[in-house]
Design a protein around this motif. Structure first.
Motif, PDB file in Angstrom:
ATOM      1  N   ASN A  43       0.838  -1.199   0.000  1.00  0.00           N
ATOM      2  CA  ASN A  43       0.000   0.000   0.000  1.00  0.00           C
ATOM      3  C   ASN A  43       0.870   1.245   0.000  1.00  0.00           C
ATOM      4  O   ASN A  43       2.053   1.202   0.357  1.00  0.00           O
ATOM      5  CB  ASN A  43      -0.946   0.005   1.205  1.00  0.00           C
ATOM      6  CG  ASN A  43      -0.195  -0.032   2.525  1.00  0.00           C
ATOM      7  OD1 ASN A  43       0.382   0.956   2.948  1.00  0.00           O
ATOM      8  ND2 ASN A  43      -0.209  -1.182   3.190  1.00  0.00           N
TER       9      ASN A  43
ATOM     10  N   TRP B 191       4.038   3.774  -9.793  1.00  0.00           N
ATOM     11  CA  TRP B 191       3.440   2.522 -10.284  1.00  0.00           C
ATOM     12  C   TRP B 191       3.862   2.286 -11.734  1.00  0.00           C
ATOM     13  O   TRP B 191       4.400   1.219 -12.084  1.00  0.00           O
ATOM     14  CB  TRP B 191       1.924   2.646 -10.174  1.00  0.00           C
ATOM     15  CG  TRP B 191       1.095   1.440 -10.458  1.00  0.00           C
ATOM     16  CD1 TRP B 191       1.266   0.541 -11.480  1.00  0.00           C
ATOM     17  CD2 TRP B 191      -0.053   0.988  -9.727  1.00  0.00           C
ATOM     18  NE1 TRP B 191       0.289  -0.418 -11.431  1.00  0.00           N
ATOM     19  CE2 TRP B 191      -0.527  -0.173 -10.368  1.00  0.00           C
ATOM     20  CE3 TRP B 191      -0.728   1.462  -8.618  1.00  0.00           C
ATOM     21  CZ2 TRP B 191      -1.657  -0.869  -9.923  1.00  0.00           C
ATOM     22  CZ3 TRP B 191      -1.842   0.778  -8.163  1.00  0.00           C
ATOM     23  CH2 TRP B 191      -2.294  -0.370  -8.803  1.00  0.00           C
TER      24      TRP B 191
ATOM     25  N   GLU C 223      -2.438  -3.247  -5.020  1.00  0.00           N
ATOM     26  CA  GLU C 223      -2.470  -2.212  -4.002  1.00  0.00           C
ATOM     27  C   GLU C 223      -3.655  -2.466  -3.060  1.00  0.00           C
ATOM     28  O   GLU C 223      -4.744  -2.839  -3.503  1.00  0.00           O
ATOM     29  CB  GLU C 223      -2.607  -0.848  -4.673  1.00  0.00           C
ATOM     30  CG  GLU C 223      -2.780   0.316  -3.734  1.00  0.00           C
ATOM     31  CD  GLU C 223      -1.484   0.850  -3.153  1.00  0.00           C
ATOM     32  OE1 GLU C 223      -1.527   1.831  -2.395  1.00  0.00           O
ATOM     33  OE2 GLU C 223      -0.425   0.277  -3.472  1.00  0.00           O
TER      34      GLU C 223
END
Length: 686
Positions: free
Chosen positions: A405, A412, A426
């Motif tokens: 997380n 990303w 995630e």
């Protein structure tokens, strides 16, 4: 109806399913050990009905399936004409199905977390459980079971041990990264006695350390001998409270602290009878994990066996398998490492590679050495990997899945472009929270996905929130107001029998502060996450900021996370920490950024001004820039803001170079004593 029409109808139904779901149904039939259990019967019922019905009824049965999966086969433009719940129903059903199966079947196989180890060890004693990446030490399931039995026999009163721990007692563990396997062994051994374990942050010292140990109510502290200096600073207070202290070593250099290692080695490794912990139920407390302490002293969060066993399913829900090798670099006092990492891999049956600490330079070498297939991240960890010099072997690894997380959308994309098409799962949650989200479809930037099905199981809502008063906005009837899609709101989740909020050990007011009452209807109770999120029309959720990190300037709310994301794109800025500081005579707080320059780069105020004027709204542009040699962060890679906020832009106490925004000249100019005085007396308006 003949055989072949039935076969064709069956194949058509399977084609409507996502590939992994169809494979699951087929494999279910072939696994005799799963048949004819209640779960197998439930999953195979649609296929049985389809097989037996005559053709006209089969057509009616297949029609809804084709309608539900039709958006999967259409171009995106046409697919978006379907309602969002229709477009995402296959994925939502798949996720909810796996969640219910884990909750109703797999989780109920065990009464306590220790049962997971004992069951696994009996079934596969020689299977590799955990590897220490630093020393190369390997421990099988059988060895972990035997060594934890030694711990229980050495420390248990019912087994004539010297310490006399018994069911319900609390023991505190204070360990650094290199002693990870030893700490895990102690944890399981204490669990066999029915003891509760408090995991103490190995980086805290002095008053916070003393508070953490005493607030747990422990009667025993077992510490890493490498933390001798920290133990000795609080030892008199602990001894005054009757807490017995041990080093996990053969000798002790500290008077009042006893060595424990030889006692453990001499103990029998015979199985510990489960009767010792007969009073332990799934609702019993098993451990305490502490909050980060960013808003005060750390608070011990209560974990029951039931909650622990629920959270371990996160690893499987994210797509990990028994054949995987899971790499964890986070400290064990963090719930992500201990619950998802250690317990998640044990429950799933995969091998855990435990690194003593995160090292960007060693990360991929370890992944190649141990043939890692799943990695865990949190916060800025993946950005640190992207900041390392590029190597020809960047894609030479077997990692297929990253779970964690706090990953920003720009990192990303950058991570996948550099290191390969690694699936990123995630998730959103908190140590004490009663609700979590998983981004199971994998949409870039989203922290999770909800659905009307998940709302039924775990009611949650985004409500309007006043940044200045730090309270929810309520209507004339005193009820909170849900936000619209695209609007930021405070995430709250309803506290129910099936989604309880266990709170903190200690004063009840700490727990009560996290609750909101009469939120949507009289008498309801919701957990206050303290996080500001938004959701889109497809029910994907996006994290914006923590309450307290978001600040208000000129009547607008500024998200520190979003400003940090923009500034991190500037080529001469290596690291960025954004926060708000009060300015006399100004409404709200002015934005300030503490930055660390990239190696070999210099600060260019004009270039930075031009970039952020294009990329940020005027109210979000930082008014002050502070150049630092390093930016302090927590052990879980969260940037520390408290001291920076307290120091503000005071030239008298800040030795670092400071710059102030100058829109007239289009640059950030050095903050001189004259400019500083002019800002304070209002001669210069920001």
């Amino acid at each position: 109806m003949g055989l072949w029409p039935r076969v064709v109808a069956l194949l058509l139904l399977l084609l409507c399913l996502p590939a992994h779901e169809a494979f699951a149904l087929i494999s279910l039939v072939s696994r005799s050990r799963m048949w004819p259990g209640p779960t197998g019967l439930l999953l195979l019922l649609p296929l049985a009905v389809l097989w037996l019905l005559p053709w006209p009824w089969q057509a009616l049965w297949l029609a809804p399936a084709f309608v539900l999966w039709l958006p999967r086969w259409l171009p995106d433009g046409l697919a978006r004409r379907f309602p969002a719940w229709v477009r995402w129903l296959p994925e939502d059903l798949s996720y909810i199905g796996r969640l219910l199966h884990f909750t109703l079947v797999q989780k109920r196989m065990y009464k306590s977390f220790v049962d997971v180890l004992e069951t696994r060890a009996r079934a596969e004693p020689d299977r590799l459980m955990v590897v220490d990446a630093a020393s190369g030490r390997q421990v099988s399931l059988g060895e972990m079971e035997r060594r934890s039995c030694q711990v229980a026999r050495a420390l248990g009163a019912a087994l004539q041990g010297s310490v006399g721990l018994k069911e319900g007692d609390v023991a505190a563990l204070f360990f650094g990264g290199p002693q990870g396997i030893s700490a895990i062994t102690l944890w399981f051994g204490l669990g066999k006695l029915g003891c509760q374990v408090a995991w103490i942050n190995c980086h805290i010292r002095g008053a916070p350390l003393q508070h953490a140990v005493l607030s747990s109510g422990c009667c025993v502290l077992v510490a890493d001998p490498e933390l001798q200096e920290a133990v000795e600073t609080v030892l008199p207070e602990l001894m005054a409270k009757g807490i017995r202290c041990f080093y996990l070593s053969s000798t002790s250099p500290t008077r009042g602290v006893e060595p424990l290692k030889d006692l453990l080695e001499a103990a029998s490794s015979d199985p510990v009878p489960p009767q010792i912990r007969t009073g332990v139920t799934p609702k019993s407390r098993c451990m305490f994990i502490y909050t980060s302490g960013t808003t005060g002293l750390p608070k011990p969060v209560i974990f029951t066996h039931d909650r622990m066993l629920m959270l371990v399913g996160g690893l499987k829900m994210c797509g990990a398998k028994k054949s995987d090798t899971f790499y964890v670099t986070l400290p064990l006092y963090h719930s992500a490492a201990l619950v998802v990492g250690v317990m998640g891999s044990l429950h799933l049956g995969c091998t855990l590679i435990l690194a003593p600490k995160f090292s960007a330079s060693n990360f991929w070498n370890d992944c190649r050495k141990y043939q890692v297939t799943v990695i865990q991240y949190i916060g800025e960890l993946l950005r640190y990997l992207c900041s390392t010099p590029k190597q020809p072997c960047d894609r030479e690894h077997r990692v297929r899945l990253a779970i964690g997380n706090g990953l920003r959308a720009e990192v990303w994309t950058q991570f996948q472009e550099r290191f390969g098409p690694i699936q990123i799962c995630e998730a959103y949650g908190s140590t004490e929270g009663n609700f979590g989200l998983i981004n199971y479809p994998g949409r870039v930037g989203a922290v999770g996905k909800s659905s009307f099905l998940l709302q039924l199981l775990c009611p949650h809502e985004l409500i309007r929130f006043d940044i200045e008063t730090e309270k929810p906005i309520r209507d004339n009837e005193g009820r909170c107001i849900p936000v619209e899609p695209g609007e930021r709101g405070l995430l709250v989740s309803r506290v129910t029998k099936y989604n309880p909020f266990l709170g903190y050990l200690g004063p009840q007011q700490h727990t009560e502060k996290k609750l909101l009452r009469d939120v949507l209807c009289p008498g309801d109770v919701y957990f206050n996450s303290g996080d500001l999120l938004s959701r889109d029309s497809d029910d994907f959720y996006y994290f914006h900021d923590r309450i307290g990190d978001t600040f208000r300037w000129k009547g607008e709310n500024v998200s520190t996370r979003e400003v940090e994301g923009v500034l991190s794109l500037v080529d001469f800025l290596e690291e960025v920490n954004v926060y708000g500081v009060p300015v006399p005579g100004c409404e709200g707080k002015a934005g300030m950024a503490a930055v660390r320059l990239s190696p070999g780069k210099t600060f260019d105020g004009q270039k930075l001004h031009g970039f952020i004027q294009k990329e940020l709204p005027a109210y979000a542009v930082p008014r002050f820039i502070r150049i630092r040699d390093f930016l302090a962060s927590t052990a879980t890679f969260k940037l520390s803001k408290l001291q920076l906020v307290q120091e503000g832009f005071d030239l008298r106490i800040i030795p670092d170079p400071l710059y102030v925004l100058d829109n007239k000249s289009g640059t950030f100019q050095p903050l001189t004593p004259e400019l500083h005085r002019a800002i304070l007396d209002g001669s210069i308006r920001l």
